[in-house]
Design a protein around this motif. Structure first.
Motif, mmCIF file in Angstrom:
data_model
loop_
_atom_site.group_PDB
_atom_site.id
_atom_site.type_symbol
_atom_site.label_atom_id
_atom_site.label_comp_id
_atom_site.label_asym_id
_atom_site.label_seq_id
_atom_site.Cartn_x
_atom_site.Cartn_y
_atom_site.Cartn_z
ATOM 1 N N PRO A 157 0.891 -1.271 0.152
ATOM 2 C CA PRO A 157 0.112 -0.022 0.131
ATOM 3 C C PRO A 157 0.761 1.392 0.064
ATOM 4 C CG PRO A 157 -0.729 -1.443 1.623
ATOM 5 C CD PRO A 157 0.387 -2.108 1.131
ATOM 6 N N ARG A 158 1.950 1.488 0.557
ATOM 7 C CA ARG A 158 2.635 2.737 0.814
ATOM 8 C C ARG A 158 4.084 2.676 -0.265
ATOM 9 N NH1 ARG A 158 -1.290 4.946 3.616
ATOM 10 N NH2 ARG A 158 -2.121 3.254 4.859
ATOM 11 N N ALA A 159 3.900 1.772 -1.107
ATOM 12 C CA ALA A 159 5.341 1.553 -1.713
ATOM 13 C C ALA A 159 5.150 2.271 -3.144
ATOM 14 C CB ALA A 159 5.503 0.241 -2.026
ATOM 15 N N ALA A 160 4.605 3.397 -3.232
ATOM 16 C CA ALA A 160 4.505 3.965 -4.546
ATOM 17 C C ALA A 160 5.915 4.320 -4.926
ATOM 18 C CB ALA A 160 3.902 5.409 -4.328
ATOM 19 N N ARG A 161 6.856 4.753 -4.243
ATOM 20 C CA ARG A 161 8.415 5.126 -4.521
ATOM 21 C C ARG A 161 8.798 3.837 -4.982
ATOM 22 N NH1 ARG A 161 9.697 10.171 -0.957
ATOM 23 N NH2 ARG A 161 11.243 10.514 -2.712
ATOM 24 N N ARG A 162 8.809 2.619 -4.468
ATOM 25 C CA ARG A 162 9.351 1.224 -4.772
ATOM 26 C C ARG A 162 9.077 1.033 -6.261
ATOM 27 N NH1 ARG A 162 10.848 3.368 -1.572
ATOM 28 N NH2 ARG A 162 9.057 3.526 -0.668
ATOM 29 N N VAL A 163 7.605 1.379 -6.534
ATOM 30 C CA VAL A 163 7.219 0.922 -8.182
ATOM 31 C C VAL A 163 8.179 1.954 -9.013
ATOM 32 C CG1 VAL A 163 5.236 1.234 -9.604
ATOM 33 C CG2 VAL A 163 4.860 1.016 -7.229
ATOM 34 N N SER A 164 8.403 3.121 -8.690
ATOM 35 C CA SER A 164 9.311 3.719 -9.721
ATOM 36 C C SER A 164 10.688 3.175 -9.790
ATOM 37 C CB SER A 164 9.546 5.218 -9.068
ATOM 38 O OG SER A 164 10.055 5.378 -7.919
ATOM 39 N N GLN A 165 10.952 2.629 -8.610
ATOM 40 C CA GLN A 165 12.558 1.975 -8.633
ATOM 41 C C GLN A 165 12.246 0.755 -9.459
ATOM 42 O OE1 GLN A 165 13.790 1.937 -4.318
ATOM 43 N NE2 GLN A 165 15.826 2.480 -4.945
ATOM 44 N N ALA A 166 11.103 -0.063 -9.170
ATOM 45 C CA ALA A 166 11.033 -1.373 -10.104
ATOM 46 C C ALA A 166 11.281 -1.084 -11.653
ATOM 47 C CB ALA A 166 9.893 -2.053 -9.410
ATOM 48 N N LEU A 167 10.375 0.205 -11.881
ATOM 49 C CA LEU A 167 10.287 0.381 -13.251
ATOM 50 C C LEU A 167 11.624 0.682 -13.880
ATOM 51 C CD1 LEU A 167 6.985 2.225 -13.618
ATOM 52 C CD2 LEU A 167 7.507 0.001 -14.136
ATOM 53 N N ARG A 168 12.447 1.404 -13.012
ATOM 54 C CA ARG A 168 13.769 1.976 -13.358
ATOM 55 C C ARG A 168 14.634 0.699 -13.499
ATOM 56 N NH1 ARG A 168 17.341 6.802 -11.801
ATOM 57 N NH2 ARG A 168 17.931 7.506 -13.876
ATOM 58 N N ARG A 169 14.586 -0.233 -12.789
ATOM 59 C CA ARG A 169 15.471 -1.439 -12.835
ATOM 60 C C ARG A 169 14.889 -2.734 -13.695
ATOM 61 N NH1 ARG A 169 19.458 -2.347 -8.297
ATOM 62 N NH2 ARG A 169 19.265 -4.256 -9.267
ATOM 63 N N ALA A 170 13.893 -2.199 -14.245
ATOM 64 C CA ALA A 170 13.110 -3.422 -15.071
ATOM 65 C C ALA A 170 14.318 -3.887 -16.436
ATOM 66 C CB ALA A 170 11.845 -3.047 -15.550
ATOM 67 N N PRO A 171 14.081 -4.979 -16.395
ATOM 68 C CA PRO A 171 15.128 -5.474 -17.548
ATOM 69 C C PRO A 171 14.486 -5.354 -19.100
ATOM 70 C CG PRO A 171 14.678 -7.365 -15.807
ATOM 71 C CD PRO A 171 13.852 -6.203 -15.718
ATOM 72 N N ARG A 172 15.417 -4.833 -20.026
ATOM 73 C CA ARG A 172 14.784 -4.561 -21.284
ATOM 74 C C ARG A 172 14.181 -6.036 -21.743
ATOM 75 N NH1 ARG A 172 18.429 -0.117 -23.615
ATOM 76 N NH2 ARG A 172 18.936 1.135 -21.784
ATOM 77 N N GLY A 173 14.662 -6.848 -21.529
ATOM 78 C CA GLY A 173 13.970 -8.122 -22.316
ATOM 79 C C GLY A 173 12.566 -8.550 -21.878
#
Length: 123
Positions: A44-60
């Motif tokens: 619930p409070r992890a909005a900032r974690r989402v942005s981090q996850a997107l940034r670290r997402a593999p291109r594949g």
DNA sequence: GGGCTGACCTACT
DNA sequence: CAGTAGGCCAGCC
């Protein structure tokens, strides 16, 4: 379940996959806010974690990262940045309309999709 | 172990 | 509607 050594070094790195899974489930022409993705991922409070996850997402992974925007219905990059242009372009290619630089969350957002199912387009 | 950063959010002024 | 303040918590140095 067994952790994947390629992605997360430890169990603490597995939450990325939860976020990626949710983002992958966003239908074409719709968007979700960071907070909503976090909630659907069980954080619930992890909005900032989402942005981090997107940034670290593999291109594949072929992740539709452009369907994730902030709660204001706007793109979170700086307006003069490459990412901003890129995201806007990708969204418009899927039929998402920008009004004065903002997306109508009532139409394209998760809440809007549910409301239309219940109430119809009139409201 | 401590402090800073960040593709954020909500509430208040 | 714009600007500010506090909160949140995983990474990174």
């Amino acid at each position: 379940m067994t952790p994947d050594p390629k992605l997360g070094k430890t169990d603490t790195g597995n939450w990325y996959q939860s976020v990626w899974k949710v983002v992958c489930e966003i239908p074409d022409g719709h968007v979700l806010t960071y907070g909503e993705v976090a909630r659907l991922s069980g954080m619930p409070r992890a909005a900032r974690r989402v942005s981090q996850a997107l940034r670290r997402a593999p291109r594949g992974l072929d992740l539709p990262w452009h369907r994730v925007i902030n709660s204001q219905g706007k793109i979170s990059f700086k307006k003069d940045s490459i990412g901003w242009q890129k995201q806007k372009d990708l969204l418009e290619a899927e039929g998402v309309v920008f009004l004065n630089g903002k997306i109508d969350l009532g139409k394209y957002g998760y809440r809007g999709a549910v409301d239309r199912l219940l109430w119809g387009d009139d409201e």
